[in-house]
Write an enzyme that holds these catalytic residues in place. Sequence first.
Site, PDB file in Angstrom:
ATOM      1  N   CYS A   2       0.840  -1.191   0.000  1.00  0.00           N
ATOM      2  CA  CYS A   2       0.000   0.000   0.000  1.00  0.00           C
ATOM      3  C   CYS A   2       0.874   1.239   0.000  1.00  0.00           C
ATOM      4  O   CYS A   2       2.099   1.172  -0.061  1.00  0.00           O
ATOM      5  CB  CYS A   2      -0.912   0.000   1.236  1.00  0.00           C
ATOM      6  SG  CYS A   2      -1.903  -1.500   1.413  1.00  0.00           S
ATOM      7  N   ASP A 105      -3.700  -8.831   8.114  1.00  0.00           N
ATOM      8  CA  ASP A 105      -2.531  -8.728   8.984  1.00  0.00           C
ATOM      9  C   ASP A 105      -2.455  -7.367   9.655  1.00  0.00           C
ATOM     10  O   ASP A 105      -1.818  -7.209  10.706  1.00  0.00           O
ATOM     11  CB  ASP A 105      -1.242  -9.037   8.224  1.00  0.00           C
ATOM     12  CG  ASP A 105      -1.075  -8.213   6.956  1.00  0.00           C
ATOM     13  OD1 ASP A 105      -2.013  -7.511   6.557  1.00  0.00           O
ATOM     14  OD2 ASP A 105       0.011  -8.288   6.346  1.00  0.00           O
ATOM     15  N   ILE A 303      11.913 -11.361 -18.994  1.00  0.00           N
ATOM     16  CA  ILE A 303      11.968 -10.594 -20.235  1.00  0.00           C
ATOM     17  C   ILE A 303      13.329 -10.802 -20.874  1.00  0.00           C
ATOM     18  O   ILE A 303      14.322 -11.090 -20.201  1.00  0.00           O
ATOM     19  CB  ILE A 303      11.702  -9.090 -20.024  1.00  0.00           C
ATOM     20  CG1 ILE A 303      12.757  -8.460 -19.116  1.00  0.00           C
ATOM     21  CG2 ILE A 303      10.317  -8.846 -19.487  1.00  0.00           C
ATOM     22  CD1 ILE A 303      12.663  -6.942 -19.091  1.00  0.00           C
ATOM     23  N   SER A 376      10.630 -12.691  -5.607  1.00  0.00           N
ATOM     24  CA  SER A 376      11.887 -12.457  -6.320  1.00  0.00           C
ATOM     25  C   SER A 376      13.040 -13.128  -5.579  1.00  0.00           C
ATOM     26  O   SER A 376      12.910 -13.510  -4.416  1.00  0.00           O
ATOM     27  CB  SER A 376      12.161 -10.952  -6.461  1.00  0.00           C
ATOM     28  OG  SER A 376      12.819 -10.441  -5.312  1.00  0.00           O
ATOM     29  N   GLY A 377      14.180 -13.233  -6.262  1.00  0.00           N
ATOM     30  CA  GLY A 377      15.360 -13.858  -5.671  1.00  0.00           C
ATOM     31  C   GLY A 377      16.365 -12.864  -5.132  1.00  0.00           C
ATOM     32  O   GLY A 377      17.518 -13.237  -4.865  1.00  0.00           O
TER      33      GLY A 377
END
Length: 638
Positions: A2, A105, A303, A376-377
């Site tokens: 947010c 949460d 990509i 993500s890594g």
Amino acid sequence: MCGIAGFLISSRSDLGDPAEILRGMTSALVARGPDDEGHWLDLEGGVGLGHRRLSVVDLSPAGHQPMISRSGRYVLVFNGEIYNHQEIREELQGSLSAPWRGTSDTESLLAAIETWGVQGAIQRCVGMFAFALWDASDRVLILARDRMGEKPLYYGQWAGMFIFASELKAFHAIPGFAPPIDREALWHYFCQKAVPAPFSIYENIRKLEPAQVLTLKAEEGLSLANAKLESYWSLHDSLAAAPFSGTPEDAVFELKRLMLESIRSQMVADVPVGAFLSGGIDSSTVVALMQSVSDRKVRTFSIGFEEAAFNEAAHAAMVANHLGTQHQELTVTSGEALSIIPRLAEIWDEPFADSSQIPTGLLAALTRNEVTVALSGDGGDELFCGYKRQLTASAIERLPGKTLLSTVLLAFGSPAAQLVLRSLPLGRSTKDMANRLRILSETLAFDNPFQRYKALAFQPGHWTLVLNDRCEGNANAASPSALSARDMLTFASAFDALTYLPTDVLAKVDRAAMAVSLETRVPLLDHRIVEFAFKLPSSYKVRNGRTKWPLRQVLEGFVPTALVDRPKMGFSVPIGEWLRGPLRSWAEDLLFSRSADDEFLNDRVIRSIWRDHQAGHWNYEEHLWRVLMFRMWQSRYE
């Protein structure tokens, strides 16, 4: 995920209607929260809290913010995710006098704060977050940020107000907001390609640092000087703790256990979830573990580029095919990549010059077409020694006769030596070698090994672009204090985790993803994994010349080594070539249209490196992109 914003306002402020100001601040953050908007105002007390919501957990009105606690004492606006909030609810269950209103949460965090206090609640939280809490009983504003700095939070003072927001663009909704540029912050920007916390590009506006809590009592005055700052977690503690005592194989087993726990919790959402996949070690490991615990095909996204030297899409596709994910890729033309550039200043709203922001933005847009949350890594290089500069620093410390070597390299790094090297018939490799020699010579000019690594990471050659006294004395201002590291590899990776990771990597991903209303989650930055990683001996991270050894071992249980064992490519685009081609006229206009009256940058140096870059004598894309992103930001926001 947010956007939050708000203020404390003094009776002396004459900026206009506080309600209208608050609406303007939250409207500026609409991309961070397109699904809902909320405001809470206490006009008599001079307090305003605003929220923009991206609905991910509990999509019902029960998750609406600002949220008021059961007692009415606290009002909360929250950005992020608390992954273990169900466990927190179970711990709270016996102490609650009324049933839960919903499943968010945010409600869990608010109840935890009311029961255990802010510090007690945060210590129990596993997640990424930035929040603002108003304590109506004690008239105290509290701001907090997650341990590793995944979520941003700015704060400061302006025209009788104490203000805060997820992004700087919210402050521009305040009438007359135009603070001067902070010259010290600008110097740090040119060193690090981004403005590091606690600085912002503006004077009297700051970033809350990772793992920090700010407390401001309204009665004591609405100035930065009255804001109390405390840290609730520190990487230093892990470095000072007893090192991991198990075998390397034990370390791999424990890392896999921790990652599975983190990934399971981060896959929980009431909206579609996917993952970025580059085909490298880090993202491939995250996706492999996701697929291993999922009962359906994981959605993965990558990509590629027409230029083969920058294209990782084929590697990602092979990993996706082996794991059986539902994979989607987009091959981007140079024209499509260039089309995002006019929006960069608006997306980041602070000078930011990591050119991988371009592919990151394109990847985020592709992913948001299909899912609302992406894992993500990021973090693997910082935790497990994946950067070449970390290995370079360690190797330097093993070299004999550093003083003599420094003298020799300084000679090679001189303009005359560079000219000789460029004239040799060896193509671009001569330029690369000369650049490496220059960087190494600048590094070796420092006697202290830790200062040497800071020079290697920040590359002081970029300082000459700033029109001031070069500010070398400020080199420590936005970098960690002395780390109690066991060796240079440990120091280097910890340094990067505390500087490069939050300042560059996480800021890049957050802004790119939030610009298209995509929530990103980073399983490797679960603080329990971070603490574990920095208890490991460096010999467990780099073994037999292979970096990130524990991660590789986890991945080898799912993906053949041949699919991922390749040189690190990074996530980059050919900025240097574009500046000689399709971006040349745009760049010249930005670089030189206002140079005559520039009070910040060294026009003489900029013109010199531009000529050399255009002539092909040197690849100055790193220097020029920093200048261009600052100029673009000036054009957009000044």
